[in-house]
Design an enzyme around this catalytic site. Structure first.
Site, PDB file in Angstrom:
ATOM      1  N   HIS A 162       0.835  -1.223   0.000  1.00  0.00           N
ATOM      2  CA  HIS A 162       0.000   0.000   0.000  1.00  0.00           C
ATOM      3  C   HIS A 162       0.867   1.269   0.000  1.00  0.00           C
ATOM      4  O   HIS A 162       0.430   2.298   0.505  1.00  0.00           O
ATOM      5  CB  HIS A 162      -0.950   0.036   1.202  1.00  0.00           C
ATOM      6  N   SER A 283      14.401  22.555 -15.442  1.00  0.00           N
ATOM      7  CA  SER A 283      13.198  23.351 -15.653  1.00  0.00           C
ATOM      8  C   SER A 283      13.602  24.693 -16.261  1.00  0.00           C
ATOM      9  O   SER A 283      14.668  25.219 -15.956  1.00  0.00           O
ATOM     10  CB  SER A 283      12.499  23.576 -14.315  1.00  0.00           C
ATOM     11  N   LYS A 289      15.573  22.597 -10.273  1.00  0.00           N
ATOM     12  CA  LYS A 289      14.904  21.359 -10.641  1.00  0.00           C
ATOM     13  C   LYS A 289      15.787  20.385 -11.417  1.00  0.00           C
ATOM     14  O   LYS A 289      16.564  20.773 -12.267  1.00  0.00           O
ATOM     15  CB  LYS A 289      13.658  21.644 -11.493  1.00  0.00           C
ATOM     16  N   GLU A 296       9.707   9.240 -16.571  1.00  0.00           N
ATOM     17  CA  GLU A 296       8.314   9.647 -16.815  1.00  0.00           C
ATOM     18  C   GLU A 296       7.867   9.279 -18.225  1.00  0.00           C
ATOM     19  O   GLU A 296       6.720   8.876 -18.450  1.00  0.00           O
ATOM     20  CB  GLU A 296       8.166  11.158 -16.608  1.00  0.00           C
TER      21      GLU A 296
END
Ligand code: ARG
Length: 466
Positions: A162, A283, A289, A296
């Site tokens: 979980h 970024s 960043k 992704e």
């Protein structure tokens, strides 16, 4: 090499009017089926050789065809072939160019053959070649997993259920779980390739042909296991494509799951790993960043691979026997899915090799969250306390530690004995994560000796030459 197009339609005889320009556009598959020119030429050469063996065309004609096709291949490889929608597909382009090179014998190549069994043959050959490439890429990806596991032997991390910290496990064990998925992916691939390796040639348009063919010899020459048993099925069957797309979808789902973990693990919240710069981006506005874009994209690309599977199944679902032009829509999904999975594997393997593991952060995460509560319950169970009761008592210890803001190993013996007099000094070593890991010796469990054996086995299978 521009081929004189309008003179070379494979089906011009009964037509009085020219093809509508938009019709020509949606009808043409050359934009994508040029990808299997090699397979088309190989299949045609094997077919021509068989026609000669069977006395259907002369040995000289076959010779001319086979040589001429070699030249067509060389021209395509050199980028000299000019592709055009008016010649529809790769089959027509190859044959039209062959006619220009060798003249009339080219017209005999299509004896006892239709584009229906031809395209099915080409696609099967292409799928078989793609399958070999996919298998090799999966092997490489597995090697990267195993190398990372070997380089981080003994590193303990939280195992989750979980997405809540559950019990300590070895990082190597976690990585090997992905290696198992990849083994199944490879088995699935091999299994569906076995069914793809059947030759449709001889089915002709749909019903077979009156010519005395020997398709079995063509199958052998093309490295296939045999011929298709039913001509109607031979030209309309795309199960092998659907199976490949399912195998790819599931493989990509596995890659996506690993990518998701890498995304989580590289976040500040986890801080378990650092991705190398080579597989991250920055970024345009936030200078601090470092984004896990490669991971992704692997996660995101599962959408298009699964989409390809769905797209093919929808194309197939309403088709009456035998060949229907709808089947032309089988190619782009399979090309795209193969390319996508190969790309993802080729990104993921070096990304894993460049991954920096923060064993300290993992270790720290193991300390927090009472991952050793099961250890305490098992300890009590070993002392003869029924497990249900032991579970309850361990729960009490967790509550007490939680209230105090400490870990289970930081509770004192006196505090433990208040909870249960069965708890002795020897409880403390049992609460160590190393002990918890080492104790899990059940088959497939995370104990170091299991993981070592699994690594050794993986080495043997993934580096067979060593
Ligand atoms: N481009 C076609 C395809 O991909 C080749 C077969 C054409 N057959 C036909 N009967 N028009 O399916």
């Amino acid at each position: 090499m521009a081929i004189s197009k309008d003179k070379y339609k494979q089906w011009g005889g009964r037509f009085a009017e020219p093809t509508d320009a938009m019709m020509e556009r949606i009808n043409a598959s050359i934009g994508f089926d040029q990808r299997f020119y090699r397979e088309d030429i190989r299949g045609s050469q094997a077919h021509a050789a068989m026609l000669a063996r069977q006395g259907i065309i002369s040995p000289n004609e076959a010779q001319a065809i086979i040589k001429g096709l070699e030249q067509v291949r060389a021209e395509i490889e050199a980028g000299h072939m000019e592709f055009s929608d008016s010649l529809e597909d790769i089959h027509t382009h190859v044959e039209a160019r062959l006619k220009e090179i060798i003249g009339e014998p080219a017209g005999k190549l299509h004896t006892a053959r239709s584009r229906n069994d031809q395209v099915a043959t080409d696609l099967r050959l292409w799928v078989l070649a793609a399958g070999a490439e996919l298998d090799a890429a999966l092997n490489e990806y597995q090697r990267a997993l195993v190398e990372l596991a070997e380089a981080n032997r003994g590193v303990i991390m939280p195992g989750y259920t979980h997405l809540q910290r559950a019990q300590p496990v070895l990082l190597a064990h976690h990585l090997l779980a992905y290696c198992e998925m990849a083994w199944r992916d490879r088995q699935r691939l091999a299994d569906c390739l076995g069914r793809a390796a059947r030759l449709p040639l001889g089915a002709a348009a749909l019903a077979g042909t009156p010519h005395p063919l020997d398709p079995a010899s063509v199958a052998r020459e093309l490295g296939m296991a045999g011929t298709c048993a039913n001509s109607l099925d031979a030209v309309s069957d795309r199960d092998f494509v659907a199976e490949l797309l399912f195998a790819l979808s599931l493989a990509q789902v596995h890659l996506s799951r690993l990518a998701e973990e890498l995304i989580l693990w590289s976040s500040q919240e986890f801080g378990f790993v650092r991705l190398s710069d080579a597989f991250s981006t920055g970024s345009s506005i936030m200078p601090q960043k470092k984004n896990p874009d490669a991971a992704e994209l692997i996660r995101g690309k599962s959408g298009r691979v699964i989409g390809s599977l769905v797209s093919l199944l929808v194309v197939l679902k309403g088709l009456p026997l035998a060949y229907n032009k709808d089947l032309q829509e089988d190619k782009e999904p399979v090309f795209d899915a193969v390319d996508t999975v190969l790309d993802c594997l080729k990104v993921l393997a070096p990304m894993l090799r460049g991954l920096a593991i923060d064993a300290g952060r993992m270790r720290q995460a193991v300390r927090q969250g009472f991952l050793n509560a099961t250890e305490l319950a098992d300890y009590l169970a070993r002392k003869g306390v029924p497990f249900r009761r032991a579970h309850e008592l361990a729960g009490k210890a967790v509550r007490l530690a939680e209230i105090r803001g400490i870990t289970l190993e930081e509770l004192s013996l006196a505090q433990y004995q208040e909870i249960s007099p069965e708890i002795q000094e020897d409880v403390f070593p049992c609460l160590e994560p190393e002990r918890a890991v080492a104790a899990r010796m059940s088959p497939g469990g995370t104990a170091g000796q299991n993981v070592e054996a699994a690594l050794k086995e993986a080495r043997k299978r993934l580096w067979p030459a060593e």
